[in-house]
Design a protein around this motif. Structure first.
Motif, PDB file in Angstrom:
ATOM      1  N   UNK A   1       1.956  23.286  18.662  1.00 50.92           N
ATOM      2  CA  UNK A   1       2.457  23.783  19.946  1.00 50.92           C
ATOM      3  C   UNK A   1       1.313  23.904  20.955  1.00 50.92           C
ATOM      4  N   UNK A   2       0.186  24.481  20.498  1.00 52.78           N
ATOM      5  CA  UNK A   2      -0.962  24.644  21.400  1.00 52.78           C
ATOM      6  C   UNK A   2      -1.481  23.294  21.876  1.00 52.78           C
ATOM      7  N   UNK A   3      -1.505  22.305  20.984  1.00 54.26           N
ATOM      8  CA  UNK A   3      -1.969  20.973  21.355  1.00 54.26           C
ATOM      9  C   UNK A   3      -0.990  20.316  22.326  1.00 54.26           C
ATOM     10  N   UNK A   4       0.304  20.427  22.030  1.00 53.36           N
ATOM     11  CA  UNK A   4       1.310  19.769  22.868  1.00 53.36           C
ATOM     12  C   UNK A   4       1.342  20.345  24.280  1.00 53.36           C
ATOM     13  N   UNK A   5       0.967  21.609  24.431  1.00 55.41           N
ATOM     14  CA  UNK A   5       0.950  22.246  25.748  1.00 55.41           C
ATOM     15  C   UNK A   5      -0.370  22.029  26.487  1.00 55.41           C
ATOM     16  N   UNK A   6      -1.283  21.317  25.873  1.00 59.32           N
ATOM     17  CA  UNK A   6      -2.566  21.060  26.511  1.00 59.32           C
ATOM     18  C   UNK A   6      -3.531  22.220  26.450  1.00 59.32           C
ATOM     19  N   UNK A   7      -3.217  23.222  25.644  1.00 54.20           N
ATOM     20  CA  UNK A   7      -4.087  24.392  25.506  1.00 54.20           C
ATOM     21  C   UNK A   7      -5.297  24.069  24.629  1.00 54.20           C
ATOM     22  N   UNK A   8      -5.069  23.255  23.613  1.00 53.47           N
ATOM     23  CA  UNK A   8      -6.116  22.975  22.637  1.00 53.47           C
ATOM     24  C   UNK A   8      -6.418  21.492  22.581  1.00 53.47           C
ATOM     25  N   UNK A   9      -7.693  21.172  22.422  1.00 54.31           N
ATOM     26  CA  UNK A   9      -8.152  19.799  22.219  1.00 54.31           C
ATOM     27  C   UNK A   9      -8.034  19.489  20.724  1.00 54.31           C
ATOM     28  N   UNK A  10      -7.206  18.522  20.315  1.00 55.59           N
ATOM     29  CA  UNK A  10      -7.027  18.250  18.885  1.00 55.59           C
ATOM     30  C   UNK A  10      -8.293  17.792  18.184  1.00 55.59           C
ATOM     31  N   UNK A  11      -9.315  17.419  18.946  1.00 60.23           N
ATOM     32  CA  UNK A  11     -10.584  17.007  18.346  1.00 60.23           C
ATOM     33  C   UNK A  11     -11.513  18.187  18.116  1.00 60.23           C
ATOM     34  N   UNK A  12     -11.157  19.363  18.670  1.00 60.93           N
ATOM     35  CA  UNK A  12     -12.051  20.518  18.606  1.00 60.93           C
ATOM     36  C   UNK A  12     -11.278  21.765  18.187  1.00 60.93           C
ATOM     37  N   UNK A  13     -10.720  21.699  16.973  1.00 61.44           N
ATOM     38  CA  UNK A  13      -9.990  22.818  16.402  1.00 61.44           C
ATOM     39  C   UNK A  13     -10.829  23.445  15.301  1.00 61.44           C
ATOM     40  N   UNK A  14     -10.763  24.768  15.180  1.00 60.26           N
ATOM     41  CA  UNK A  14     -11.482  25.474  14.119  1.00 60.26           C
ATOM     42  C   UNK A  14     -10.563  26.522  13.521  1.00 60.26           C
ATOM     43  N   UNK A  15     -10.881  26.964  12.320  1.00 62.22           N
ATOM     44  CA  UNK A  15     -10.048  27.938  11.622  1.00 62.22           C
ATOM     45  C   UNK A  15     -10.930  28.961  10.930  1.00 62.22           C
ATOM     46  N   UNK A  16     -10.452  30.199  10.886  1.00 65.11           N
ATOM     47  CA  UNK A  16     -11.181  31.298  10.253  1.00 65.11           C
ATOM     48  C   UNK A  16     -10.238  32.062   9.335  1.00 65.11           C
ATOM     49  N   UNK A  17     -10.812  32.876   8.439  1.00 60.51           N
ATOM     50  CA  UNK A  17      -9.938  33.685   7.612  1.00 60.51           C
ATOM     51  C   UNK A  17     -10.670  34.549   6.622  1.00 60.51           C
ATOM     52  N   UNK A  18     -10.026  35.653   6.286  1.00 63.36           N
ATOM     53  CA  UNK A  18     -10.520  36.581   5.268  1.00 63.36           C
ATOM     54  C   UNK A  18      -9.394  36.877   4.300  1.00 63.36           C
ATOM     55  N   UNK A  19      -9.721  37.024   3.012  1.00 66.74           N
ATOM     56  CA  UNK A  19      -8.733  37.394   2.006  1.00 66.74           C
ATOM     57  C   UNK A  19      -7.616  36.356   1.955  1.00 66.74           C
ATOM     58  N   UNK A  20      -6.358  36.767   2.179  1.00 67.37           N
ATOM     59  CA  UNK A  20      -5.261  35.806   2.207  1.00 67.37           C
ATOM     60  C   UNK A  20      -5.516  34.729   3.254  1.00 67.37           C
ATOM     61  N   UNK A  21      -6.167  35.114   4.344  1.00 67.06           N
ATOM     62  CA  UNK A  21      -6.501  34.143   5.381  1.00 67.06           C
ATOM     63  C   UNK A  21      -7.474  33.093   4.895  1.00 67.06           C
ATOM     64  N   UNK A  22      -8.402  33.465   4.008  1.00 66.79           N
ATOM     65  CA  UNK A  22      -9.329  32.484   3.447  1.00 66.79           C
ATOM     66  C   UNK A  22      -8.576  31.467   2.601  1.00 66.79           C
ATOM     67  N   UNK A  23      -7.533  31.930   1.897  1.00 63.42           N
ATOM     68  CA  UNK A  23      -6.708  30.997   1.121  1.00 63.42           C
ATOM     69  C   UNK A  23      -5.976  30.032   2.042  1.00 63.42           C
ATOM     70  N   UNK A  24      -5.569  30.509   3.212  1.00 62.55           N
ATOM     71  CA  UNK A  24      -4.932  29.625   4.195  1.00 62.55           C
ATOM     72  C   UNK A  24      -5.916  28.571   4.686  1.00 62.55           C
ATOM     73  N   UNK A  25      -7.152  28.979   4.944  1.00 57.48           N
ATOM     74  CA  UNK A  25      -8.204  28.028   5.335  1.00 57.48           C
ATOM     75  C   UNK A  25      -8.382  26.982   4.244  1.00 57.48           C
TER      76      UNK A  25
END
Length: 265
Positions: free
Chosen positions: A80-104
């Protein structure tokens, strides 16, 4: 754009664990997606077959169904963020802790090339990490939920989840900043990534636990995470001479390939 997760409680500082400072990242020009993970997979099972907490936990773990559910939500939000022009699909990053680290972890394995950089506050789940380094009690609990023991075949079960098994094909730079109480759980993934010359760094913070509490450590983590994403997403190098060794190390890490753009809905 940087994904911060895994529960979004509104006016956040840095996601669960407060290590990824949303407003300082936004001040550097990044869009920040605060991801609320969906309800556990077992909550979608309405046929009356789940009669206990254990039944619910087993359903979540079977074929990584809960992880697949979270992954689907992650991809949907990013798309959604990419389709709306909010995010550059070449420059995406992800973070996480605990359950979030498993998502990463699941995203790095199942959407290779999507994220140009990653940072985690906890180790990834791996065969030895869960059966040896986490202790016998946790290992027994996981086996009860359907995880394989060390003497049974590991590969088929772990193939959709293990960063170590895919270390030769993961090109996203990964920053680990973990507590000394939990650092053993990060060593398996980190060591295999290093063995395959992947771009990764590991920091261990003394006298810390699952949620890091010391202000000096939290401040250091904040700053390093901001530097990490500015470097890998924007190519920015801070002119502060005290950081010269940091950037020298990062320059020496293996180059990453350009992430594959996410197809939009």
């Amino acid at each position: 754009m940087i994904v911060v997760q895994y529960i979004s409680r509104g006016f956040l500082r840095g996601g669960v664990g407060d290590e990824y400072p949303i407003f300082p990242l936004a001040a550097e020009g990044f869009a920040v997606l605060s991801l609320q993970r969906p309800p556990d997979f077992y909550e979608t099972v309405k046929d009356g077959s789940l009669r206990s907490i254990r039944d619910a936990q087993v359903a979540d773990q079977r074929e990584w169904q809960d992880r697949r559910s979270v992954h689907s939500s992650l991809l949907g939000g990013v798309a959604i963020a990419v389709s709306r022009g909010i995010a550059d699909p070449r420059k995406l990053a992800i973070t996480g802790s605990s359950d979030g680290a498993a998502t990463v972890q699941f995203a790095l394995v199942n959407a290779p090339g999507l994220f140009a950089a990653a940072a985690v506050s906890s180790g990834f789940m791996e065969p030895l990490s869960t059966q040896v380094f986490g202790g016998q009690a946790w290992a027994a609990q996981l086996v009860d939920l359907g995880y394989p023991t060390l003497e049974t075949g590991q590969s088929a079960f772990w193939q959709p989840m293990s960063v170590g098994m895919h270390a030769d094909s993961i090109n996203s730079p990964i920053l680990f900043q973990v507590a000394d109480d939990e650092y053993l759980l990060a060593l398996e993934s980190y060591s295999l990534l290093k063995a395959h010359r992947r771009s990764t760094e590991l920091y261990v913070f003394p006298n810390e636990y699952h949620i890091k509490w010391q202000p000096a450590h939290r401040f250091s983590i904040y700053n390093r995470n901001v530097d990490w994403f500015r470097y890998w997403l924007l190519g920015h190098v801070d002119a502060d001479p005290s950081k010269d060794r940091q950037y020298a190390r990062w320059r020496s890490l293996s180059s990453t390939v350009a992430p594959t753009p996410l197809s939009t809905p």
